[in-house]
Write a protein that holds these residues in place. Structure first.
Motif, PDB file in Angstrom:
ATOM      1  N   THR A  74      -3.703  13.470   3.318  1.00  0.00           N
ATOM      2  CA  THR A  74      -4.654  13.304   2.217  1.00  0.00           C
ATOM      3  C   THR A  74      -4.356  14.338   1.140  1.00  0.00           C
ATOM      4  O   THR A  74      -4.056  15.503   1.451  1.00  0.00           O
ATOM      5  N   GLY A 132      -6.785   5.138  -2.696  1.00  0.00           N
ATOM      6  CA  GLY A 132      -7.471   6.278  -3.270  1.00  0.00           C
ATOM      7  C   GLY A 132      -8.017   6.017  -4.661  1.00  0.00           C
ATOM      8  O   GLY A 132      -8.089   4.876  -5.123  1.00  0.00           O
ATOM      9  N   SER A 171      -5.134   8.911   0.079  1.00  0.00           N
ATOM     10  CA  SER A 171      -4.929   8.955   1.531  1.00  0.00           C
ATOM     11  C   SER A 171      -3.725   8.095   1.890  1.00  0.00           C
ATOM     12  O   SER A 171      -3.567   6.982   1.377  1.00  0.00           O
ATOM     13  N   GLU A 201     -10.156  13.157  -7.759  1.00  0.00           N
ATOM     14  CA  GLU A 201      -9.056  12.247  -7.446  1.00  0.00           C
ATOM     15  C   GLU A 201      -8.624  12.498  -6.001  1.00  0.00           C
ATOM     16  O   GLU A 201      -8.494  13.655  -5.581  1.00  0.00           O
ATOM     17  N   LEU A 202      -8.407  11.430  -5.285  1.00  0.00           N
ATOM     18  CA  LEU A 202      -8.067  11.555  -3.864  1.00  0.00           C
ATOM     19  C   LEU A 202      -7.141  10.415  -3.451  1.00  0.00           C
ATOM     20  O   LEU A 202      -7.358   9.260  -3.814  1.00  0.00           O
ATOM     21  N   THR A 217      -5.667  15.766  -2.906  1.00  0.00           N
ATOM     22  CA  THR A 217      -6.742  15.743  -3.896  1.00  0.00           C
ATOM     23  C   THR A 217      -6.295  16.443  -5.177  1.00  0.00           C
ATOM     24  O   THR A 217      -5.368  17.259  -5.181  1.00  0.00           O
ATOM     25  N   ARG A 218      -7.018  16.098  -6.280  1.00  0.00           N
ATOM     26  CA  ARG A 218      -6.773  16.733  -7.579  1.00  0.00           C
ATOM     27  C   ARG A 218      -8.073  16.663  -8.377  1.00  0.00           C
ATOM     28  O   ARG A 218      -8.981  15.917  -8.039  1.00  0.00           O
ATOM     29  N   GLY A 259     -11.313  17.439  -6.520  1.00  0.00           N
ATOM     30  CA  GLY A 259     -11.731  16.444  -5.543  1.00  0.00           C
ATOM     31  C   GLY A 259     -12.118  15.108  -6.160  1.00  0.00           C
ATOM     32  O   GLY A 259     -12.399  14.144  -5.440  1.00  0.00           O
ATOM     33  N   PHE A 281      -1.490  17.518  -7.349  1.00  0.00           N
ATOM     34  CA  PHE A 281      -2.339  17.269  -6.179  1.00  0.00           C
ATOM     35  C   PHE A 281      -2.107  18.360  -5.133  1.00  0.00           C
ATOM     36  O   PHE A 281      -1.034  18.954  -5.052  1.00  0.00           O
TER      37      PHE A 281
END
Length: 198
Positions: free
Chosen positions: A165, A192, A176, A173-174, A167-168, A171, A148
């Motif tokens: 936050t 998330g 927070s 996968e997210l 992401t991976r 975007g 991430f």
């Protein structure tokens, strides 16, 4: 100025207080006279005047229940749905991505499949005495090791001690993370969307 302050603070209410006190005293005197008259008439023996049942503040029939008789129920008493758990990790929760501090009290967790895709929406709510800085380091390390990337923080006026936050997958996968200081401890809320782990 003194007179104005007095009028605002209720100094003029003393006559009313005096009337209330006088009324209370009159009631007590009246009750005493009634009991004394009854004793003189011979209807109430002198020995029975001390424990007067009518003078009890709370009759036995309406006495307040003992503290131990009141059940102490938790705020949440049942599992919200098939994909959530109260007080523990739900089956399938990605604990390697979102580890739980050793001292944490888990409030609620969830891992909800999204359609037929290998994706799930996850959430984690817990309480811990771990510092906000250590919590951020814990999740930052776990998520970045898993690929991430942390999204640059945007200045925002919130009460959160930590807000981050990650992401991976371009975007898709997210995650927070929010940490709130409450009464000397931290409440952590994480939510998330991640790919289902196999």
């Amino acid at each position: 100025m003194a007179m104005a302050a007095c009028s605002r603070s209720g100094c003029g209410s003393r006559p009313g207080r005096k009337r209330a006190v006088s009324a209370a005293i009159s009631a007590v005197i009246g009750a005493t006279l009634v009991l004394a008259s009854a004793g003189c008439a011979g209807t109430v023996p002198a020995a029975d005047q001390a424990p007067v049942p009518a003078a009890r503040t709370t009759p036995p029939a309406v006495a307040a229940p003992k503290a131990e008789s009141v059940p102490q129920e938790p705020l949440v008493t049942s599992t919200p749905d098939a994909h959530s758990e109260v007080g523990e990790l739900v089956t399938g929760f990605p604990v390697d991505l979102l580890p739980v501090p050793a001292d944490a009290v888990i409030l609620v967790t969830s891992a909800v499949p999204v359609g037929d895709a290998d994706v799930q929406e996850v959430s984690l709510n817990l309480r811990t005495v771990m510092s906000a800085e250590d919590l951020l380091a814990l999740y930052r390390d776990a998520l970045t090791v898993a690929g991430f990337t942390e999204v640059p923080a945007v200045d925002a006026m919130t009460d959160l001690a930590v807000e981050a936050t990650f992401t991976r997958s371009g975007g898709d996968e997210l995650i927070s993370i929010g940490v709130l200081d409450v009464d000397g401890a931290r409440t952590v809320t994480i939510g998330g969307r991640v790919h289902t782990q196999t």
